[in-house]
Structures are given as structure tokens and as C-alpha cells.
Scaffold this active site. Structure first.
Site, short mmCIF file in Angstrom:
data_model
loop_
_atom_site.label_atom_id
_atom_site.label_comp_id
_atom_site.label_asym_id
_atom_site.label_seq_id
_atom_site.Cartn_x
_atom_site.Cartn_y
_atom_site.Cartn_z
N SER A 239 0.45 -1.01 -0.09
CA SER A 239 -0.19 0.27 -0.09
C SER A 239 0.93 1.34 -0.05
O SER A 239 1.98 1.18 0.57
CB SER A 239 -1.33 -0.48 1.55
N TYR B 216 -1.34 -0.05 10.65
CA TYR B 216 -1.67 -0.23 9.49
C TYR B 216 -0.70 -0.56 8.42
O TYR B 216 -0.27 -1.25 8.24
CB TYR B 216 -3.78 -0.08 8.91
N LYS C 87 1.65 -3.22 6.91
CA LYS C 87 2.29 -3.58 5.62
C LYS C 87 3.72 -3.68 5.09
O LYS C 87 4.44 -4.66 4.66
CB LYS C 87 1.45 -2.36 4.20
N ASN D 269 -4.98 4.59 -3.97
CA ASN D 269 -6.68 4.03 -3.70
C ASN D 269 -7.50 3.72 -4.60
O ASN D 269 -8.06 4.05 -5.32
CB ASN D 269 -7.04 6.14 -3.62
N ARG E 14 -5.50 12.32 -4.26
CA ARG E 14 -5.10 11.14 -4.41
C ARG E 14 -5.00 10.26 -5.45
O ARG E 14 -5.61 11.36 -6.55
CB ARG E 14 -6.51 10.15 -3.36
C1 UD1 Z 1 -6.53 4.24 2.59
C2 UD1 Z 1 -6.67 4.05 3.48
C3 UD1 Z 1 -4.93 2.68 3.63
C4 UD1 Z 1 -5.41 1.98 1.75
C5 UD1 Z 1 -5.06 3.01 1.06
C6 UD1 Z 1 -4.51 2.91 -0.48
C7 UD1 Z 1 -7.94 3.69 5.13
C8 UD1 Z 1 -8.64 4.11 6.22
N1 UD1 Z 1 -7.03 3.99 4.99
O1 UD1 Z 1 -5.81 5.61 2.92
O2 UD1 Z 1 -5.23 1.77 4.20
O3 UD1 Z 1 -4.06 1.36 2.26
O4 UD1 Z 1 -6.10 3.70 1.21
O5 UD1 Z 1 -5.54 2.23 -1.26
O6 UD1 Z 1 -8.86 2.82 4.73
N2 UD1 Z 1 -12.36 11.58 3.53
C9 UD1 Z 1 -13.33 12.52 3.39
N3 UD1 Z 1 -14.65 12.03 3.52
C10 UD1 Z 1 -15.21 10.31 4.03
C11 UD1 Z 1 -14.14 9.38 4.08
C12 UD1 Z 1 -12.81 10.19 4.30
O7 UD1 Z 1 -12.93 13.59 3.10
O8 UD1 Z 1 -16.08 10.45 5.12
C13 UD1 Z 1 -11.19 11.73 3.50
C14 UD1 Z 1 -10.04 11.46 4.55
O9 UD1 Z 1 -10.22 12.43 5.22
C15 UD1 Z 1 -8.38 11.76 3.17
C16 UD1 Z 1 -9.26 10.97 2.37
O10 UD1 Z 1 -10.73 11.00 2.11
O11 UD1 Z 1 -8.81 12.69 2.77
C17 UD1 Z 1 -8.99 9.42 1.59
O12 UD1 Z 1 -9.47 8.96 2.62
P1 UD1 Z 1 -9.77 6.71 2.78
O13 UD1 Z 1 -10.17 6.52 1.38
O14 UD1 Z 1 -9.79 6.69 4.63
O15 UD1 Z 1 -8.01 6.72 1.80
P2 UD1 Z 1 -6.50 7.16 2.31
O16 UD1 Z 1 -6.34 7.35 3.67
O17 UD1 Z 1 -6.25 7.65 1.84
#
Ligand code: UD1
Length: 269
Positions: A35, A95, A99, A124, A163
Site C-alpha cells: 500500500s 496498518y 504493510k 486508492n 489522492r
Molecule cells: C486508504 C486506506 C489505506 C489504504 C490506502 C490505499 C483506510 C482508512 N485507508 O488511505 O488503508 O492502504 O487507502 O488504498 O482505509 N475522507 C472524506 N470523507 C469521508 C472519508 C474520508 O473526506 O467520509 C477523506 C479523508 O480525510 C482522506 C481521503 O478522503 O483525506 C481518503 O481517505 P480514505 O479513503 O480513508 O483513504 P486513505 O486515507 O488515502
């Protein structure tokens, strides 16, 4: 923290058991689902200090709406860039620790047995059959679930965090290509070769929310200014090494992938 034993048992102990069995059975090829979390924050440069690794963002800065990480040397704003595979690992949560431990164990296994391993550092991932109701669900699944319920996506921070959303079919193909390449190639000198698996089309979370809301015909996203401690601000990469060495080229464009994602069911885990 309550998940710490579970994470390490599944990800670290589980990998150790697998590698020991592979050594016993004489299996010499491994493609590891790693990851981008192993990098921590993405790549940043300071106009005075050059490339720098920002510290985790302090909560008082986030509370005050200062979302961009600052230079650890002078506190100035930084210019974000794309993270390369050579970037030193900087895991920032349990996590990510697990990894990275998997990568280290896989490299040790390969060196000790003469096997070869590729670590695919997924960015992502999104697409069909993405689970919706686990803590592991990524933001695309969370937004889509809300949109299906007629509710607006809640965008954290100011929505400007970046992302790389890579489609699951592209990730699947990258795995096949990596398996073929590792099986056919000479043993990797360090045991393990890492690859960023990304689309090369980074987007802000705000833009992704907007695209998905439009594709679902749902309500406009709401930017909340909320935050999650431990989140990184920007983490994007170019899939150049994977392109060069594996022949990987992402086939699903962002707009097409999100439009398809809006139409396909999200599964319960
Ligand atoms: C995610 C995973 C990580 C994985 C990586 C690559 C989680 C918690 N993180 O990281 O394990 O290795 O992708 O695939 O599963 N956000 C919002 N609204 C929401 C939820 C999230 O704005 O309701 C934002 C978060 O603050 C962040 C972004 O979206 O800035 C991405 O969040 P998330 O999808 O959880 O992914 P990562 O943290 O990038």
C-alpha cells in the site's frame, strides 16, 4: 489501538506463516498487495530546504483549518509532488506498520530462499464490489453509499487533499503483469521490487466527491472542515516504474471509472 493485535496477527503473523509454507513447498514467486500508506505523507519540496519529509500535522493546526503540511525546517508552505518508489518509508499508523513489515518479511524470504517478490503499492483502489460497511471502506465507497441514500458526501478538511484513485480492474491487471514478470525474471537483487500502482490521474477529494455526486445524480458534496487525525494531506504517484518494467498502463480513465462506479452495486462485507 484496540485493533493492534488483530492487525499484526493478520498482516504480520499471517504473512510469516504464508512465507514459511512457501519456503517449505518450494514456491519461489510472490506478489504482495502492499500500500501507498508505507510512504506516510507524499513528496514535498521547500523552496529553501529542497525535498523534505513533513511531520504529522498537529491537531491545533487542523482545528484552525491549516491543512497543508509545513516545512519541518522553516515552517514555510511546501510544494507537493509525486512519490517515487525510492522514497524512504515513513509509516504513520499501525496498518502502515504492518504493510511495511510484510514488505520486509517478503524481502527476507526472497533473499533466504532465492525467490523473488514484487510489492505493489496500491493507491486508492475503487470499483465494483467495494465493501461499504467496514472501517476499511475507502472514501469512494463511503461517498457512494451516502449518495445512494440520498445524502450528500461529507468532504473532510477543505476538500483540497489529493489522492490517486486507481480502478480495481487496472489493479487486477497489474497483479497479473507483476506475477508474470517476477516468474520470468532473474531474482531481484534485494529480494523485493516495489511498484506504485496508480492511475497517474490524481484528483482532490473534493473533485472526486463532485464527480461521483454528478454521476449518481445525487446532492452536491458538503465540505465540512472536519478531519481525521493521522490522515495525510497529499499522496500521489506516477506509475512510471510499473509502466517501464511491468508493461502496466492504466486503462480506466477517472471519469469513466467513476461513472461506472456510480452505476454498480456496493456490496456488504
Ligand atoms: C486508504 C486506506 C489505506 C489504504 C490506502 C490505499 C483506510 C482508512 N485507508 O488511505 O488503508 O492502504 O487507502 O488504498 O482505509 N475522507 C472524506 N470523507 C469521508 C472519508 C474520508 O473526506 O467520509 C477523506 C479523508 O480525510 C482522506 C481521503 O478522503 O483525506 C481518503 O481517505 P480514505 O479513503 O480513508 O483513504 P486513505 O486515507 O488515502
Amino acid at each position: 489501538m484496540s485493533d493492534l493485535p488483530g492487525y499484526t496477527s493478520a498482516n504480520v503473523q499471517g504473512t510469516a506463516v504464508l512465507l514459511a509454507e512457501m519456503a517449505r513447498a518450494g514456491v519461489a514467486v510472490l506478489v504482495l498487495a502492499s500500500s501507498m500508506v508505507v510512504y506516510g505523507e507524499g513528496a514535498y519540496a521547500c523552496e529553501r530546504h529542497g525535498p523534505v519529509r513533513p511531520r504529522p500535522r498537529p491537531e491545533d493546526a487542523l482545528r484552525a483549518g491549516h491543512f497543508e503540511p509545513a516545512c519541518p525546517g522553516c515552517g514555510r508552505p511546501l510544494t507537493p509532488g509525486a512519490v517515487a518508489e525510492e522514497t524512504p518509508a515513513d509509516p504513520r499508523n499501525v496498518y502502515a506498520d504492518t504493510k511495511l513489515a510484510q514488505e520486509h518479511l517478503a524481502a527476507s524470504w526472497a533473499r533466504a530462499t532465492g525467490g523473488s517478490a514484487a510489492a505493489l503499492r496500491y493507491h486508492n483502489v475503487y470499483g465494483p464490489r467495494m465493501p461499504r460497511d467496514t472501517p476499511y471502506a475507502g472514501v469512494a465507497a463511503i461517498f457512494r453509499s451516502r449518495l445512494l441514500d440520498g445524502r450528500e458526501p461529507l468532504v473532510f478538511e477543505d476538500g483540497g487533499q489529493r489522492r490517486d484513485f486507481v480502478h480495481v480492474r487496472d489493479v487486477a491487471r497489474a497483479n497479473v503483469l507483476a506475477l508474470e514478470r517476477v516468474a520470468a525474471g532473474p531474482p531481484e537483487p534485494g529480494g523485493l521490487r516495489a511498484y506504485n500502482i496508480a492511475s497517474g490521474e490524481p484528483r482532490t477529494i473534493g473533485a472526486m466527491a463532485g464527480a461521483l455526486a454528478a454521476a449518481c445524480g445525487g446532492p452536491e458534496p458538503r465540505v465540512t472542515g472536519g478531519y481525521r487525525l493521522g490522515d495525510v494531506r497529499h499522496i500521489v504517484a506516477r506509475p512510471d516504474r510499473a509502466r517501464r518494467e511491468l508493461g502496466f498502463s492504466p486503462a480506466v480513465a477517472f471519469a469513466d471509472g467513476m461513472a461506472e462506479f456510480a452505476r454498480t452495486p456496493v456490496t456488504s462485507s
